[in-house]
Each structure stands twice: as C-alpha cells, then as structure tokens.
Design a protein around this motif. Structure first.
Motif, mmCIF file in Angstrom:
data_model
loop_
_atom_site.group_PDB
_atom_site.id
_atom_site.type_symbol
_atom_site.label_atom_id
_atom_site.label_comp_id
_atom_site.label_asym_id
_atom_site.label_seq_id
_atom_site.Cartn_x
_atom_site.Cartn_y
_atom_site.Cartn_z
ATOM 1 N N THR A 265 41.096 34.559 33.709
ATOM 2 C CA THR A 265 41.025 33.499 34.708
ATOM 3 C C THR A 265 40.409 32.279 34.065
ATOM 4 O OG1 THR A 265 40.723 35.122 36.476
ATOM 5 C CG2 THR A 265 40.128 32.845 36.974
ATOM 6 N N PHE A 275 45.264 31.888 36.678
ATOM 7 C CA PHE A 275 44.952 33.068 35.871
ATOM 8 C C PHE A 275 46.251 33.679 35.377
ATOM 9 C CE2 PHE A 275 45.217 34.955 40.192
ATOM 10 C CZ PHE A 275 46.067 36.050 39.981
ATOM 11 N N GLU A 293 41.748 39.705 38.657
ATOM 12 C CA GLU A 293 41.722 38.290 38.283
ATOM 13 C C GLU A 293 41.690 37.390 39.518
ATOM 14 O OE1 GLU A 293 41.047 37.488 35.353
ATOM 15 O OE2 GLU A 293 41.394 39.444 34.439
ATOM 16 N N THR A 297 38.825 34.195 41.110
ATOM 17 C CA THR A 297 39.058 32.866 41.675
ATOM 18 C C THR A 297 38.226 32.622 42.923
ATOM 19 O OG1 THR A 297 40.908 33.418 43.202
ATOM 20 C CG2 THR A 297 41.455 33.021 40.877
#
Length: 514
Positions: A265, A275, A293, A297
C-alpha cells in the motif's frame, strides 16, 4: 457489480498536483481534503475541489512515460506553474531518480534543484529507476519490464511565499490536490495518486460504502480470482470495517510476475489511496491479501515506536475476520483462520520492543493473536455492544502520535474498564496469548450479516446455536436456514425427516434411516 473499460494502444499519463497556501491538514494518510473520482471515456480523472482557496500557489504537472530502450526505468517530467506570492521553490533529487534535463531550476550542492524565480513554468525531467525490492520480504516491490511498469515515483517539493514564514512541504501538509490522468496516442496506462501503471490494462469499478473501488488489471496479469469477486470482497470489507478514515477512492492494482507475492500500500495523497496485490493471490478465505492491503488504506493514525506492531497486526487480523464475513464462508475457512491465530511464531516476543522480534512476522502472528484476544475481552466487557473496531476508530481520530498509553487509554474507555494489567502482560511484556475459539467471537457486531449464505444472519445463528461460518452446521446436506423452515434441528444430523434440494423443493427422507 462492476463496470469495465479496456484500454488499448499507447498513452501519456499526466498527474497534476496543486498546493494551496494556508490550507493546513494532518500529516496522516487519510486526513485533509477529499477527492472525487470519475471515469470518463478514454480519460481517468481524480480531482479535488474542496477548500476555500481556488487559486493554487504552485501547480505541479507530472508526465510519465515508458522508456522501452532502458528497461528498469521510466521518465517523469515535472512542470510547475508558480503563482505571484511564491518566493522560492525546491525540487529534490530523489534517491531513485536522476535529473536529465532542467529548465528554470539550478542544482545545489546538497542535490536539490532550486527555481531561478525568473522562469514562469520551470520543469525538471528525471529518469526514475523503478525496480526495487521489498524492505521486509524477498522479491520485487516495484518493477519495469519494458512493456509495462508498476511504479511509485516520488514527486516531493517545497515552497515559500510572502504570506508564510515557514516552508510548505508537499508531503506534510496534505494540501488540496488536483490529480488527472489523460490518455494520448503514444503510450497507455493509469495513474493513481501514488502508484503509476504504464502499459495496457483493463479497469473495473464498483461503488462500495461511500467509496469508489477500482481494480486495475494489467494486460499481462493472469489473475487467480475473477475481478468481480475481488471487488465483491473489497466492497464487503468497506462495509464491514467501521473505523472511519474512509477515502473517496481506492485503486487496487493486480501485480503480475515478476513482482513478489503479497502486496504493498502506497502513501496516500488527498482522499485517494493506491495498493497492489499479487495477481496470483486468491480472494477467498483467510488469509486474504486483498483485504489486508485494503485495511491499510483505513489506517490514518501515526504510530509511536511502541505501537509500530499495530499496523500489520490490525491489517492481518481484520483480513481474516472480514474474509470470514464475505459470503459464502465455510467451516474449513474458520478453522484455517483459527489455525493461523494459534501459530506460536513470536510467542515470547514483546510487541512494544521491536528488538525482541525474532522475525518480521511477529506483528502478523502474535500481534494479530493479541488483537483477537483483546477483541474478545472488549466484547465480553460490553455484552457485545463494542469491539476492537471502536478502538481502531479512536486511534484514527487521535490528533497526534499514538503512543502505548494512548492505545491503553482507548482500550479502557471503549471496554468501560481498565485493561492495563492484561496489556502490560501480553503487549508490553512477553506473555503469550490465546485467541477465542468460539466462532461467535468473530461475527459482525451488528448481527445482521449472513456470512455463510444459509439464510440466517449472525444473530439468528447465535440464537439457534448454529455455526455462523458454515451453511450446514450438522453436515446432513440441508442448510441451517432450510432446516429451521422445515421444523428440524440444524445442529442434529439425525433430526432431519426431509431434505431440501437446491431449488427449494423437499423430498421425504428414507424412512428406514439407512
């Protein structure tokens, strides 16, 4: 579920970043202004139109293109439009880039390039070395192979203007950002705010919970999972993870060979995150790299030295939990998830002391195990009304560095009672920890999710004693919800006088019992 746009031919990518003086945001990944993403015919654009200031102090336009005759590199040309009050502008000679041309910039002894204050639209062109290995794991993290590139180029700069005494840094202030990618006839690609893919690709999008989730599949990527399933999994994660810090746009790139297995990411800009995940990664049960991933975020906190373990621990834990809640889940997926939590890897490590970690996997193993146990303690202390997600959300909202004491206080406030003794033993000391074994400890706190698609949500599964992650608890061939409709016991394989087939019709069971 998704919309698809296929891009063929060759294209030039433009990324525009606008910095507005006086607009101060946090330095974290998800703080600051929000970006509205829109897909146009032949044009992908991400634009920010927030903030009171409408005239940027500095406009940075970065043009990316491939260098087929120099495999392993790409070219990035940064052009600047400088407004009247700007007194100085500095561009950095990045560690993976080499300036090959400059107009209106002069090189300093420290390797930086400074604007001459005379050229109205100065520019620098860099040849950027793309191929980079992972810092923690073996294999390539970013790569250029000639006919395609997946890169994370740096575009940092700093400026001063007459209205401010201090330097303004593009990477610290989370300024208003206006980013666009435009396709032309001599290259192809897609540019997110941090990740750039150059080459032919397909794009798939879906609307998640107040988010646009886009999957970019390079033409060379033979994905292990159908793109629609990937978007379904990410949409479930978006809906289930209620911790705030939700970006308007998430771009997920499928990373083909020779990129390493796993994912990465990139640092956020504005309200969009990028990512990539290995194209060979599945999107079924845990462990689920796509969700792992994605969880990154949603992490907008800045962690202190004693809390660095929480980043990967929380991503790994929720990658497993949210995978289970994505229908249809199975009992073997739950057993696999519990099996990963039972791992004794790093069992004696002190999470708050990285020097005690015998392997980089300690946060993934003991860290996730500790969070599973802590999640259970919070649920027990609050009669299931609160979970670890409430702690996660408070860390995202915290203004400043998240220290161990900040974390411990958040846990205590959420659970309604101090958990410091437990945290001291299992997080700040080396005591090992056991995760909850009951599947109900990992169901959605709202109770309204039917993870195994058997017709019963989590609350009904608990009331009836059925497995929330197995459609057929007693393995008699009839789904739990169907058994309840038929008046039989879904937990007893010998209490099924009728069977329901896939179309919903029923047939009499063998009266002899054989």
């Amino acid at each position: 579920m998704s919309s698809r746009r296929t891009v063929a031919g060759v294209a030039l990518l433009l990324v525009v970043a606008s910095v507005v003086p006086g607009l101060v945001g946090g330095a974290t990944a998800d703080a600051g202004d929000r970006v509205d993403a829109r897909a146009l015919s032949g044009v992908g654009a991400v634009a920010a139109n927030t903030g009171n200031e409408t005239t940027p102090a500095v406009v940075q336009t970065v043009t990316y293109r491939r260098t087929p005759n120099a495999t392993g590199t790409i070219r990035a040309t940064q052009r600047y439009r400088v407004r009247g009050n700007v007194s100085s502008l500095v561009v950095y000679n990045y560690s993976h880039g080499r300036v090959v041309n400059a107009t209106g910039f002069g090189e300093r002894e420290n390797g930086r390039w400074r604007w001459d204050r005379e050229t109205s639209e100065p520019s620098v062109t860099l040849r950027v070395a793309v191929n980079r290995s992972s810092r923690q794991f073996s294999g390539l993290r970013w790569v250029d192979v000639g006919n395609w590139s997946l890169a994370n180029p740096r575009t940092d700069f700093a400026y001063r203007d007459a209205d401010r005494e201090e330097w303004v840094y593009s990477w610290q202030e989370t300024p208003r950002v206006d980013q666009r990618s435009r396709v032309r006839s001599d290259d192809t690609g897609f540019a997110g705010p941090a990740v750039v893919y150059l080459g032919e690709y397909d794009s798939f999008t879906t609307n998640a919970t107040n988010q646009t989730v886009r999957l970019v599949r390079p033409a060379d990527a033979d994905m292990a999972t159908d793109p629609d399933r990937v978007l379904e999994v990410l949409s479930t994660a978006s809906r289930q993870l209620r911790v705030g810090a939700r970006d308007d746009v998430v771009n997920a790139f499928a990373g083909p060979t020779p990129l390493r297995y796993g994912g990465t990411t990139a640092n956020a800009q504005g309200a969009a995150q990028d990512f990539w995940v290995s194209a060979s990664a599945g999107a079924g049960g845990p462990p689920n790299t796509w969700i792992h991933e994605y969880v990154h975020t949603r992490q907008s906190f800045v962690l202190g030295p004693e809390m660095t373990w929480f980043r990967e621990a929380s991503a790994h834990y929720y990658a497993g939990v949210l995978s289970l809640r994505t229908a249809p889940s199975r009992a073997d997926e739950f057993e696999q998830f519990i099996g990963t939590l039972r791992s004794d890897r790093g069992s004696n490590a002190t999470l708050t002391e990285q020097s005690s970690w015998s392997t980089t996997y300690v946060p993934y193993a003991k860290g996730a195990r500790a969070l599973a146990a802590l999640d259970g303690r919070i649920r027990n202390a609050t009669d299931g009304n609160r979970t670890l997600q409430h702690v996660f959300g408070r860390l995202n909202e915290h203004d400043g560095l998240v220290t161990y004491d900040v974390f411990a206080s958040a846990v205590g406030n959420v659970s309604g009672e101090s958990q410091r003794d437990w945290l001291e033993a299992h997080v700040r000391d080396g005591a090992d920890v056991s995760p909850p074994e009951s599947p109900y400890a990992y169901t959605a706190p709202t109770g309204d999710v039917d993870a195994d698609a058997d017709g019963l949500d989590a609350a009904a599964e608990r009331r009836n004693g059925t497995h929330p992650f197995a459609a057929d608890t007693d393995a008699d061939g009839v789904a739990d919800g169907a058994e309840l409709r038929l008046g039989t016991d879904p937990t007893d394989p010998y209490s099924t006088p009728v069977a329901e087939n896939a179309t919903g019709a029923t047939s009499e069971a063998n009266e002899s019992g054989t």
